[in-house]
Design a protein around this motif. Structure first.
Motif, PDB file in Angstrom:
ATOM      1  N   UNK A  91       0.859  -1.181   0.000  1.00 39.54           N
ATOM      2  CA  UNK A  91       0.000   0.000   0.000  1.00 39.54           C
ATOM      3  C   UNK A  91       0.895   1.230   0.000  1.00 39.54           C
ATOM      4  N   UNK A  92       0.376   2.369  -0.413  1.00 39.35           N
ATOM      5  CA  UNK A  92       1.226   3.560  -0.478  1.00 39.35           C
ATOM      6  C   UNK A  92       0.384   4.821  -0.374  1.00 39.35           C
ATOM      7  N   UNK A  93       0.928   5.792   0.326  1.00 38.22           N
ATOM      8  CA  UNK A  93       0.281   7.101   0.498  1.00 38.22           C
ATOM      9  C   UNK A  93       1.348   8.170   0.667  1.00 38.22           C
ATOM     10  N   UNK A  94       1.013   9.432   0.372  1.00 36.28           N
ATOM     11  CA  UNK A  94       1.935  10.525   0.685  1.00 36.28           C
ATOM     12  C   UNK A  94       2.185  10.596   2.189  1.00 36.28           C
ATOM     13  N   UNK A  95       3.348  11.047   2.606  1.00 37.42           N
ATOM     14  CA  UNK A  95       3.714  10.980   4.026  1.00 37.42           C
ATOM     15  C   UNK A  95       2.867  11.841   4.949  1.00 37.42           C
ATOM     16  N   UNK A  96       2.133  12.815   4.414  1.00 34.53           N
ATOM     17  CA  UNK A  96       1.273  13.657   5.257  1.00 34.53           C
ATOM     18  C   UNK A  96      -0.135  13.099   5.410  1.00 34.53           C
ATOM     19  N   UNK A  97      -0.464  12.023   4.703  1.00 37.31           N
ATOM     20  CA  UNK A  97      -1.822  11.469   4.745  1.00 37.31           C
ATOM     21  C   UNK A  97      -2.045  10.737   6.059  1.00 37.31           C
ATOM     22  N   UNK A  98      -3.257  10.901   6.614  1.00 36.26           N
ATOM     23  CA  UNK A  98      -3.539  10.193   7.860  1.00 36.26           C
ATOM     24  C   UNK A  98      -5.001   9.836   8.056  1.00 36.26           C
ATOM     25  N   UNK A  99      -5.796   9.881   6.969  1.00 35.15           N
ATOM     26  CA  UNK A  99      -7.196   9.479   7.122  1.00 35.15           C
ATOM     27  C   UNK A  99      -7.394   7.978   6.935  1.00 35.15           C
ATOM     28  N   UNK A 100      -6.369   7.280   6.471  1.00 32.97           N
ATOM     29  CA  UNK A 100      -6.477   5.832   6.346  1.00 32.97           C
ATOM     30  C   UNK A 100      -6.167   5.169   7.690  1.00 32.97           C
ATOM     31  N   UNK A 101      -6.495   3.893   7.813  1.00 38.89           N
ATOM     32  CA  UNK A 101      -6.295   3.159   9.064  1.00 38.89           C
ATOM     33  C   UNK A 101      -4.850   2.700   9.158  1.00 38.89           C
ATOM     34  N   UNK A 102      -3.963   3.632   9.509  1.00 43.54           N
ATOM     35  CA  UNK A 102      -2.529   3.369   9.539  1.00 43.54           C
ATOM     36  C   UNK A 102      -1.997   3.505  10.953  1.00 43.54           C
ATOM     37  N   UNK A 103      -1.105   2.603  11.329  1.00 41.80           N
ATOM     38  CA  UNK A 103      -0.412   2.662  12.601  1.00 41.80           C
ATOM     39  C   UNK A 103       1.069   2.458  12.376  1.00 41.80           C
ATOM     40  N   UNK A 104       1.778   2.042  13.437  1.00 41.92           N
ATOM     41  CA  UNK A 104       3.210   1.853  13.265  1.00 41.92           C
ATOM     42  C   UNK A 104       3.736   0.766  14.182  1.00 41.92           C
ATOM     43  N   UNK A 105       4.834   0.201  13.740  1.00 39.93           N
ATOM     44  CA  UNK A 105       5.598  -0.816  14.460  1.00 39.93           C
ATOM     45  C   UNK A 105       7.058  -0.365  14.424  1.00 39.93           C
TER      46      UNK A 105
END
Length: 469
Positions: free
Chosen positions: A442-456
């Motif tokens: 999956x891929x998005x611009x680094x400023x995007x945050x409306x998708x269900x994204x988290x971090x590890x």
């Protein structure tokens, strides 16, 4: 002749394809069942699209790339609809401006749904014809049909992401569907494998109660060490998985869907070719970063300290007034079930890459590369790899060695977006479970945050024998 039932090669039969076609198309329409008519044109921002547009665009895709070339009659929409529902395929022709999709009060939803039914019938007729074709002739058509189904599943997730964004801008804080898992009758939950550690947990279907699904899966993977980060930094995670240096192979292997493969071993073109990558020894966190850990970052002034941020990210955060993840509201968070109490132990979500990267720096770690993530997930030892949140990686979205986009307009699907974007791996609670797989990029611009994204988190160096995690 194309087999109607099983295939020795593992490819889906026509019977299976027909079943998938009906199921995927029906789920898309089921997603709009809880909505009011006014919701169908809701577009909260230029990056999002209204539910009605998603239903039209996915139908346009089948008509444009399958039915028109096959000269299948009975499904053609008015010519101007090609302009309305084309997304970004320049080779097809001009298109309606994306930021203005919410202005399309016409065609009415009844007309769009009738068109969908016509296209579905035409696709069934096309499959009748394909059934008697030699397999070599049928293969490109069946591949396009599978691409169309995978494309529609992508838009099912996008539809819910975009609705969450739109509803979040309404002072009434409307709920889409579900109770967020509260007081849910046991009969309404399905006993499924969560796809993470093969344990059976009672989880609502992703399209029936998305928020309830997220909370159920998050609770299923609570474990020791999730009390939050210590003030001043530190991940607070239970432990790390260690991987030695070495030459590894990543990417889709044709004919194999991998551990989380979809029917027929499908993969988008950018998931290959499979190739070798040298990895230095590394460690990767067993768990996703939690709300409590993100709250510690905020309490420590993480959003006010530029030393943790990339220059562009710091400028974006200042300009947009970021002080917390996208949908945090005090001690609550806004969800598809409306405003809900925020669970400190649940994985933090709706973060940009800039926020994920800043948190990782503050915690004395980093984000994993996509190669590191894939190696760890392929080992079968990585909890929370699938089904909860997409996970930001440190890797820019670029072509793999030897990548070649398909000829024609369909080649625009991924290849032309390989700049100014970052890769996410895994899958989220809004992702159809049969759409996830190990090699998905999956891929998005680094400023995007409306998708269900988290971090590890990850860090350099493999642990030595006997070293504590």
């Amino acid at each position: 002749m194309v087999p109607r039932t099983g295939t020795a090669s593992g490819r889906p039969s026509l019977v299976t394809l027909r079943q998938r076609l009906r199921q995927v198309r029906q789920i898309s329409e089921r997603l709009i069942a809880p909505l009011e008519p006014e919701d169908l044109c809701l577009q909260g921002m230029a990056d999002a699209s209204p539910p009605k547009w998603h239903l039209g665009h996915t139908t346009w895709f089948f008509e444009e790339f399958l039915l028109r070339p096959a000269q299948t009659s009975g499904a053609a929409a008015p010519e101007l609809w090609r302009y309305l529902f084309n997304s970004y395929y320049d080779a097809v022709g001009a298109r309606h401006p994306r930021p203005q999709r919410g202005l399309l009060s016409r065609p009415p939803i009844d007309a769009v749904l009738a068109w969908r039914q016509q296209v579905d019938q035409a696709l069934e007729l096309l499959l009748d014809r394909v059934e008697v074709w030699p397999e070599e002739r049928a293969r490109p058509t069946l591949a396009l049909l599978e691409l169309g189904l995978q494309h529609e599943q992508q838009h099912q997730e996008l539809l819910l992401m975009d609705l969450l964004d739109g509803f979040s801008r309404n002072p009434l804080e409307p709920a889409y569907r579900g109770t967020g898992g509260r007081d849910r009758p046991k009969t309404a939950a399905a006993l499924i494998s969560d796809g993470l550690d093969n344990s059976a947990v009672a989880v609502p279907a992703w399209h029936d109660d998305p928020e309830g699904r997220f909370r159920a899966l998050a609770r299923a993977h609570d474990g020791p060490g999730h009390e939050g980060a210590a003030a001043g930094g530190g991940s607070g995670l239970a432990g790390w998985l260690s991987f030695a240096e070495g030459l590894v192979a990543i990417g889709h292997l044709p004919g194999s869907g991998g551990p989380e493969g979809s029917p027929g071993g499908f993969a988008f073109d950018h998931e290959g070719p499979r190739h070798r990558v040298w990895l230095e020894g590394f460690q990767i966190a067993e768990r996703l970063v939690t709300n409590a850990e993100m709250a510690a970052f905020i309490a420590a002034g993480g959003y006010e300290q530029p030393e943790w941020w990339m220059s562009e990210g710091w400028a974006v955060a200042r300009d947009r007034g970021w002080r917390a993840p996208r949908y945090w509201r005090g001690d609550d968070e806004f969800t598809l079930a409306g405003r809900q109490p925020r669970d400190p132990q649940a994985p933090v979500r709706h973060l940009s890459w800039f926020e994920a990267d800043a948190y990782a720096r503050w915690a004395g770690a980093r984000l994993p590369s996509e190669a590191e993530w894939e190696v760890a997930a392929a080992s079968g030892r990585l909890p929370q790899a699938f089904g909860l949140l997409w996970q930001w990686t440190a890797s820019p979205y670029r072509p793999y060695p030897g990548f070649q986009p398909a000829a024609g307009a369909v080649g625009e699907y991924n290849g032309k977006f390989m700049s100014s974007q970052m890769v996410l791996r895994g899958s989220g609670f809004l992702t159809p479970p049969d759409h996830q797989r190990l090699t998905y990029r999956n891929f998005y611009p680094p400023a995007s945050r409306w998708m269900a994204a988290g971090l590890r988190l990850a860090r350099d160096g493999a642990m030595r024998a006997g070293e504590a995690a």
